[in-house]
Structure formats: C-alpha cells, structure tokens
Design a protein around this motif. Structure first.
Motif, short mmCIF file in Angstrom:
data_model
loop_
_atom_site.label_atom_id
_atom_site.label_comp_id
_atom_site.label_asym_id
_atom_site.label_seq_id
_atom_site.Cartn_x
_atom_site.Cartn_y
_atom_site.Cartn_z
N ALA A 183 4.05 6.77 7.40
CA ALA A 183 4.20 6.47 8.78
C ALA A 183 2.53 6.19 9.12
CB ALA A 183 4.44 7.79 9.45
N VAL B 262 4.74 11.24 6.49
CA VAL B 262 3.23 11.73 7.52
C VAL B 262 2.97 10.40 6.49
CG1 VAL B 262 1.59 12.68 8.05
CG2 VAL B 262 4.43 14.29 7.87
N LEU B 263 2.43 10.16 5.70
CA LEU B 263 1.37 9.40 5.29
C LEU B 263 2.10 7.91 5.53
CD1 LEU B 263 0.62 11.50 2.09
CD2 LEU B 263 -1.13 10.93 3.86
N VAL C 214 0.76 -1.19 -0.19
CA VAL C 214 -0.22 0.45 -0.37
C VAL C 214 1.19 1.25 -0.23
CG1 VAL C 214 -1.75 1.50 1.22
CG2 VAL C 214 -2.16 -1.03 1.25
N ILE D 283 -0.44 5.29 7.56
CA ILE D 283 -0.55 4.15 7.32
C ILE D 283 0.01 2.65 8.03
CG2 ILE D 283 -1.23 2.35 4.81
CD1 ILE D 283 -0.42 4.86 2.56
N ASN E 185 5.62 14.74 3.02
CA ASN E 185 3.88 13.83 2.45
C ASN E 185 4.03 11.57 2.87
OD1 ASN E 185 2.23 15.85 2.81
ND2 ASN E 185 2.08 16.27 0.77
N THR F 30 2.91 1.89 -3.60
CA THR F 30 1.92 2.37 -4.80
C THR F 30 2.06 4.08 -5.01
OG1 THR F 30 -0.22 2.86 -3.57
CG2 THR F 30 0.16 0.42 -4.63
N MET F 31 2.61 4.97 -3.84
CA MET F 31 2.46 6.13 -3.41
C MET F 31 3.84 6.34 -4.75
SD MET F 31 3.49 7.82 -0.12
CE MET F 31 3.00 6.89 1.31
N GLY F 32 3.45 7.34 -5.64
CA GLY F 32 4.09 8.30 -6.59
C GLY F 32 5.46 8.71 -6.32
N PRO F 33 5.97 8.91 -7.66
CA PRO F 33 7.38 9.51 -7.95
C PRO F 33 7.37 11.84 -6.59
CG PRO F 33 6.78 9.08 -9.94
CD PRO F 33 5.52 8.74 -9.03
N ASN F 34 6.04 11.35 -6.72
CA ASN F 34 6.01 12.99 -7.38
C ASN F 34 5.06 13.70 -5.56
OD1 ASN F 34 6.62 13.37 -10.05
ND2 ASN F 34 4.96 12.73 -10.79
N VAL F 35 5.52 12.18 -5.34
CA VAL F 35 4.83 12.62 -3.38
C VAL F 35 6.10 13.62 -2.43
CG1 VAL F 35 4.20 11.97 -1.09
CG2 VAL F 35 3.94 10.96 -3.66
#
Lengths: 311, 311
Positions: free
Chosen positions: A46, A43-44, A28, A48, A40, A31-36
C-alpha cells in the motif's frame, strides 16, 4: 431488471491514457519475496502504491524529488546532531496530522450508549516513563516560574459502562512550564521531572494536585519541520495544553490533552490534536492559598474488553 | 435513453462506513494559508491525502508509525555521520522505485515515428560534475584493477528526427571498478576520477575510448535501506552497468545506464532502472592490444524542441 439484461451497461470512465508504464508499480511490489510477513506485505504494498500514485498524480519533478531526499536527510540530521533529544521525524509526522490519525485508528472508541469515553489525543514527544509517583494534594511544580498560574486540578476517574469510580487508576500528567518549555528542553531552569507526576486515584476514584494553567508554545522555529510549516503558510503554535495519561490494568488506557477554552490556537493546532470534550474551563479559586485557579476534569475509561459500536 | 430518464440510476457504491473522522484530512489540507505557491498547494495537498489514505487503508498501528519515525531519523543519521557522502535517503527512494518513476515522468519521450530516442535511466548517487574531458581513443582507467576486463567502447550519437550525427555532443561516462566500487567509495585503491571521463563526439558524431566491462555490485548491506530490503525479502544487487550522460546544447540530454545482456540481475534490479534498449552485448575483440572486449553503442537524442506523440 439489471443493467446487464436491459442492454444498458453501468457507466465506467475509461482510464485516462497515460504515457507512463502501467505495469511499473505492480512490478516493484511483485519483487517482494515469499518470506515477507503478511502484515508487512499489506503495509509495504500500500505504501509503494500510494507513493507512486502521488508521484504520477502531481508529476513530481526531479528537483522536487531531490528536495524531498534532502529534506529526509535533514530531518534525521537534527535527530542525530541533537543527541537524539530532538525527534524531528516525530514532529514532522505531527504537523502532517499523521500522529493524530494513527492515534484515532488505535484508540477511537465509539460508544453504544449516549455516554462517550474521554477522547484520545496524541502522546507527543515529551512524555517520560520516569515521572515520579506523588501524593494526591501534592504539586508537580518543583521549580516555580514567576509567570506560572497555579491551579488546583481534580476530578473523578470512572467506568464508561457502570459509571462507577475506578480506585487505583493512575493519572500521569506532564506539561510545559510558563516559558513554554518542558524539563528536557530547559535544563537551566528546570530539574528533571519538574511539572511531571503520577497520582493514584483514591477509593472514590478521585485525584487532586497542583499544576500550572498551561501556556501555548511554538514548535522550534528552525529545522526542516519549520521549513515545511513555512511552505504550508502555517503557524507553528500549539494551543496551551496539559498532557495526561490515565491507566488501570482492567481498562483501556487514555492518553490525551486538555486545552483552555479561550486559547486562540484551538482551531488551527499545528498538530491537530484538539477535540471538543478536551476543551476545559479554568475557573478562579478562592480560599486556597496555594492556587488561584481550579480545573475540575473527570475522565471516563472503557473496560479492557469493551467493544463499542460495530463498524 | 439515459439512466436518469428510464428510472435506473447508475450504480455507485456507497462509501464504506468508517469510524474515522471523514473531515480530518481536508481539515489538515485547509490549514494551509493563502501564501502557499500554487504548485506547492497541489503537491503538498496530494501528499497529505495519499499519506492519510495509506494510513487509514492499512490501519497503521502506533508501533508501525513509531518504527517509521525511527526509520526516517536513521536514514538521515547515516547521511550526517558519513560526512554527507552516503545519501541513504536517495538510496531509499531508489529501492522504492521512486527515482525511476521521477526519471520516467521527467524524461520519457514517446516518438511519433518508429525510431525511438535512447531511453533514460536514473542518475544514481555517483555522478560527479568534476569528471575530466579526455581525448577520444583515451582511457578512463587510471588505476587498473587486476580483475578488470578492458573494453573498447564506441558508437555514434545521432539526431532522432534527421538521423544525422551530432558533432560536439558530450559523452560523459562513469562506472564502478572491478571490485564494484566507485572512486568515492574506494580511496585506498582509486584516485579521484578513476573510471570517469567526458568525451566529445567528432565531426561524424563518433566517440571511442577504453573502459571496463562493468561489474554487478550490492548496495551497502548495513543501514536502513538494507533493513527495508530485508523486510521486503529482496536482494540488494544492481546488475552490472555503465552510466552515461549524453548532452548537446541543441538536444534533450540523455542520462542512462547500459547493462550486459547476460547479467543475472536484469529482471530484479534493486533500483528498477533496466529497459530493453539499454541491454547490450559485449563482444570479444581481436587485434587491439589494449582491450579484449568491444561494445558498439549508438545514442539517439531528441532535439530540444521535439514534442513527440501527444498524450
């Protein structure tokens, strides 16, 4: 001699075997993309991880999850239906201790001497940017309440490092009336900015004005936050308190609350905002026909560039 | 020889010194009263602990906390303002992987043989308790869409342990139309229960009916969930899927989803509900003037008292 060379290995508990997919949470997150943004991502990720760890740890049931989904919808419903005047999400985070924790993270200053700056406490949902400036010696009581006990509040605002007064510091105060309600909540009895005001410290760093001895009040006894308090078998009471926000361009601002020392809810404040140096003594006052009580409270601010003890 | 007797102690990392109050979280947990149910005490204590640990770990700022407060209010606002038809909180938990995790915790069955029961996948927000029973050989297509590719779907529902068919098992199917919308979302084009239906397996455990090859769709591109997806630099696509819920009084029910094997979103499903045994092959069908595709899918249910491999 290290454990590695004497044949003894450091004992590490083997992870408890789990029937749950050990790669799911990382998937999960991945799945975050390269542009985070870097912040973020921290924080996100941690968030999740903790959300999933919590869920597995308690083996959250479908029914509990659905109740939580409904709870979140209900929290926002109150905000929406109240015309955005009742911020139930803010209140919810308060009763979970979250605002106090965030306040500690943002504002805690550990002094490198034996003098401490005035402790911070949460802003709460009732501060207004529109409070008027008033003159020292004036009153914030626009709409007297027959149960209100008028108090002359005064003190000196000074510098943590030099001990010198801070002329021009702004002392912003807001409080509930003797019925436990703020102006926002009580338009039938209170005009806007009743029991709110800003005062500018004089050339000796002094402020003084009239207010009420504060009154303890309950958080609203309807809505999802109160449901959660009942589930937690907790009372919804805040100890009586006066909110203050003390600022000066050259100092770290201090937003905090002051509590009468005999309040019965100090130890179990429903939002966890009480600290020792914020508990104060309201004393009888003689010879002033405007007030029956007096509160002497000095505020100590740290300079803007003050670092304090290193961690 | 134990470390205690050879003078070497097991190395334990000293807790990192923290400027934050080490007793705060336990204090918040300890304000719970004596009348909290044992389960609520476990769940809420763990929730508070993870919430605080997350907050300290990332040193959440006031601005981030306030953004989260507003986010939660906005989530419920969508639910409220949509007349409770758009469950944004449910969708939010889906994109964080929470529903898939709760589904795994509730429904994962580890077989004690080399035959596995059909995997579970999330219910999602579009199941309806009102889907009508239809006859085997019938269709769920009430309102044809010109882009819909009609498929004859069929299979056998059988017992994990005995391998025998399960006559009378109920096969409940629901799916979006070829425009990617469910009946609830598309009242202009679809009558209630379009693309929904329940079928009862015959004496050989067989079901068969006509549906559409499913169509991939995007989650709504407005609202707080989509904002979060953008912050995560993730797409909002679900792979094409057919929802099914297969039940029988003597078996553990199976709610799941089936995905065409050539769908481009299988690996990055925005709600993380794809599992290997749920990926299926739609094949060309000849000789049936009602359909151009065929899907053969067998379902394996575990008996209600089945324990599986112990953990």
């Amino acid at each position: 001699m290290s454990p590695a060379t004497n044949g003894l290995s450091t004992q590490v508990d083997a992870p408890k075997p789990s029937k749950y997919d050990p790669n799911f949470t990382q998937h999960v997150i991945d799945t975050m993309g390269p542009n985070v943004t870097p912040r973020n991502r921290v924080v996100l990720s941690a968030f999740i991880r903790h959300l999933h760890d919590f869920t597995r740890e308690v083996e959250l049931t479908i029914e509990e999850w659905l109740a939580a989904v409904q709870f979140v919808n209900d929290v926002g419903k109150i905000y929406s239906e109240s015309g955005k005047t009742r911020n139930e999400s803010h209140r919810l985070s308060d009763i979970l201790g979250l605002e106090t924790l965030v306040d500690e993270i943002a504002h805690k200053i550990i002094s490198d001497t034996d003098v401490d700056p005035t402790s911070s406490a949460i802003l709460g949902p009732f501060w207004s940017p529109n409070a008027p400036f008033r003159e020292n010696g004036g009153t914030i009581i626009q709409d007297p309440n027959p149960d209100g006990k008028v108090c002359l509040m005064h003190g000196i605002i000074s510098d943590l490092v030099t001990g010198k007064p801070i002329p021009g510091a702004v002392f912003d105060i807001w409080q509930a009336s003797a019925n436990g309600k703020y102006d926002f909540q009580d338009p039938e009895n209170q005009t806007p900015n009743n029991l709110r005001g800003k005062f500018r410290a004089d050339e000796n760093g002094k402020y003084w004005f009239y207010c009420y001895r504060p009154t303890a009040y309950s958080l609203p006894r309807d809505g999802p936050s109160f449901q959660l308090l009942q589930m937690l078998d907790r009372h919804p009471m805040r100890p009586a308190h006066i909110h203050i926000m003390v600022t000066h361009p050259e100092y770290k601002g201090c937003t905090t609350q002051l509590y009468p020392k005999d309040d019965p809810w100090l130890a179990t404040d429903t939002v966890f905002a009480v600290k020792d140096d914020l508990v104060v003594d309201f004393k009888p006052l003689k010879g002033d026909d405007k007030a029956i009580l007096e509160l002497d409270y000095n505020v100590i601010l740290a300079p803007k560039d003050y670092k304090g003890k290193d961690f």
